[in-house]
Design an enzyme around this catalytic site. Structure first.
Site, PDB file in Angstrom:
ATOM      1  N   ASP A   9       0.848  -1.184   0.000  1.00 43.60           N
ATOM      2  CA  ASP A   9       0.000   0.000   0.000  1.00 43.60           C
ATOM      3  C   ASP A   9       0.883   1.232   0.000  1.00 43.60           C
ATOM      4  O   ASP A   9       2.017   1.197   0.482  1.00 43.60           O
ATOM      5  CB  ASP A   9      -0.929   0.031   1.220  1.00 43.60           C
ATOM      6  CG  ASP A   9      -2.104   0.983   1.033  1.00 43.60           C
ATOM      7  OD1 ASP A   9      -2.353   1.441  -0.098  1.00 43.60           O
ATOM      8  OD2 ASP A   9      -2.781   1.285   2.031  1.00 43.60           O
ATOM      9  N   GLY A  10       0.368   2.291  -0.553  1.00 41.00           N
ATOM     10  CA  GLY A  10       1.046   3.569  -0.553  1.00 41.00           C
ATOM     11  C   GLY A  10       0.066   4.651  -0.191  1.00 41.00           C
ATOM     12  O   GLY A  10      -1.143   4.499  -0.374  1.00 41.00           O
ATOM     13  N   GLU A  48       2.137   3.854  -4.248  1.00 40.59           N
ATOM     14  CA  GLU A  48       1.534   2.547  -4.527  1.00 40.59           C
ATOM     15  C   GLU A  48       2.475   1.703  -5.380  1.00 40.59           C
ATOM     16  O   GLU A  48       2.705   0.524  -5.104  1.00 40.59           O
ATOM     17  CB  GLU A  48       0.195   2.715  -5.247  1.00 40.59           C
ATOM     18  CG  GLU A  48      -0.892   3.392  -4.444  1.00 40.59           C
ATOM     19  CD  GLU A  48      -1.598   2.495  -3.459  1.00 40.59           C
ATOM     20  OE1 GLU A  48      -1.195   1.323  -3.274  1.00 40.59           O
ATOM     21  OE2 GLU A  48      -2.571   2.971  -2.845  1.00 40.59           O
ATOM     22  N   ASP A  70      -4.351  -2.425  -3.277  1.00 39.94           N
ATOM     23  CA  ASP A  70      -5.627  -1.739  -3.463  1.00 39.94           C
ATOM     24  C   ASP A  70      -5.502  -0.629  -4.513  1.00 39.94           C
ATOM     25  O   ASP A  70      -6.367   0.222  -4.630  1.00 39.94           O
ATOM     26  CB  ASP A  70      -6.178  -1.205  -2.141  1.00 39.94           C
ATOM     27  CG  ASP A  70      -5.282  -0.180  -1.473  1.00 39.94           C
ATOM     28  OD1 ASP A  70      -4.323   0.292  -2.099  1.00 39.94           O
ATOM     29  OD2 ASP A  70      -5.554   0.156  -0.302  1.00 39.94           O
ATOM     30  N   HIS A 120      -9.317  -0.444   2.771  1.00 38.89           N
ATOM     31  CA  HIS A 120     -10.092  -0.070   3.959  1.00 38.89           C
ATOM     32  C   HIS A 120     -11.355  -0.918   4.089  1.00 38.89           C
ATOM     33  O   HIS A 120     -12.412  -0.419   4.462  1.00 38.89           O
ATOM     34  CB  HIS A 120     -10.432   1.425   3.931  1.00 38.89           C
ATOM     35  CG  HIS A 120      -9.231   2.277   3.675  1.00 38.89           C
ATOM     36  ND1 HIS A 120      -8.258   2.494   4.625  1.00 38.89           N
ATOM     37  CD2 HIS A 120      -8.826   2.935   2.562  1.00 38.89           C
ATOM     38  CE1 HIS A 120      -7.312   3.267   4.110  1.00 38.89           C
ATOM     39  NE2 HIS A 120      -7.624   3.536   2.859  1.00 38.89           N
ATOM     40  N   ASP A 130      -1.454  -0.185   5.062  1.00 39.17           N
ATOM     41  CA  ASP A 130      -1.922   1.196   5.105  1.00 39.17           C
ATOM     42  C   ASP A 130      -1.386   1.907   6.347  1.00 39.17           C
ATOM     43  O   ASP A 130      -0.909   3.046   6.254  1.00 39.17           O
ATOM     44  CB  ASP A 130      -3.455   1.245   5.084  1.00 39.17           C
ATOM     45  CG  ASP A 130      -3.972   2.663   5.082  1.00 39.17           C
ATOM     46  OD1 ASP A 130      -3.689   3.394   4.106  1.00 39.17           O
ATOM     47  OD2 ASP A 130      -4.639   3.063   6.052  1.00 39.17           O
TER      48      ASP A 130
END
Length: 151
Positions: A9-10, A48, A70, A120, A130
């Protein structure tokens, strides 16, 4: 060939703004590694993509890797083959060519499958990535994202 699962994740606090990435690498039976870093000025898409690059670069030998992200930006570019067309055209007019070239170099060392996951949405490893990314972005000593080019 060893099998590895990577969650990435970024995040950017502002877009552009301070940003970070988070990575969780899992390998059977019980190996786990977490990676993260923060940058002074970057974008969400860069973080990301950088997360996926870092995850793949952390693998010392060629592996079968399933990367969960994501980021539609990253997953669709690879799984729909767009990035390979961009490469043939020298990434002309595309953002983040430095990271896409970095990605392709390490991608070709492994057998990689990218899978999109809803962010999320309660996936524990995605939530951990995250948290790592946000914490890194909010850190005190942020690195310079050398490839970030202000448009």
């Amino acid at each position: 060939m060893p099998q590895v699962t990577a969650y990435t994740d970024g995040s950017a606090l502002g877009n552009p703004g301070p940003g970070g990435y988070g990575v969780v690498l899992l390998a059977p039976p019980r190996h786990r590694k977490e990676l993260s870093a923060g940058f002074r000025r970057t974008t969400n898409n860069r973080m990301e993509l950088m997360a996926v690059c870092v995850a793949l670069e952390a693998l010392r030998t060629p592996c079968e890797v399933t990367v969960y992200s994501d980021s539609r930006y990253v997953v669709d570019a690879v799984e729909k083959g767009w990035v390979f067309g961009w490469e043939k055209k020298g990434f002309s007019g595309k953002k983040n060519p430095d990271l896409w070239m970095r990605f392709l170099a390490v991608y070709r060392r492994h057998r990689v499958r990218l899978v999109w996951v809803k962010g999320h949405a309660g996936n524990p490893e995605n939530e951990r990535c995250d948290a790592l990314a946000v914490a890194a972005a909010g850190g005190r000593e942020l690195a310079e994202d050398e490839g970030y080019d202000v448009d």
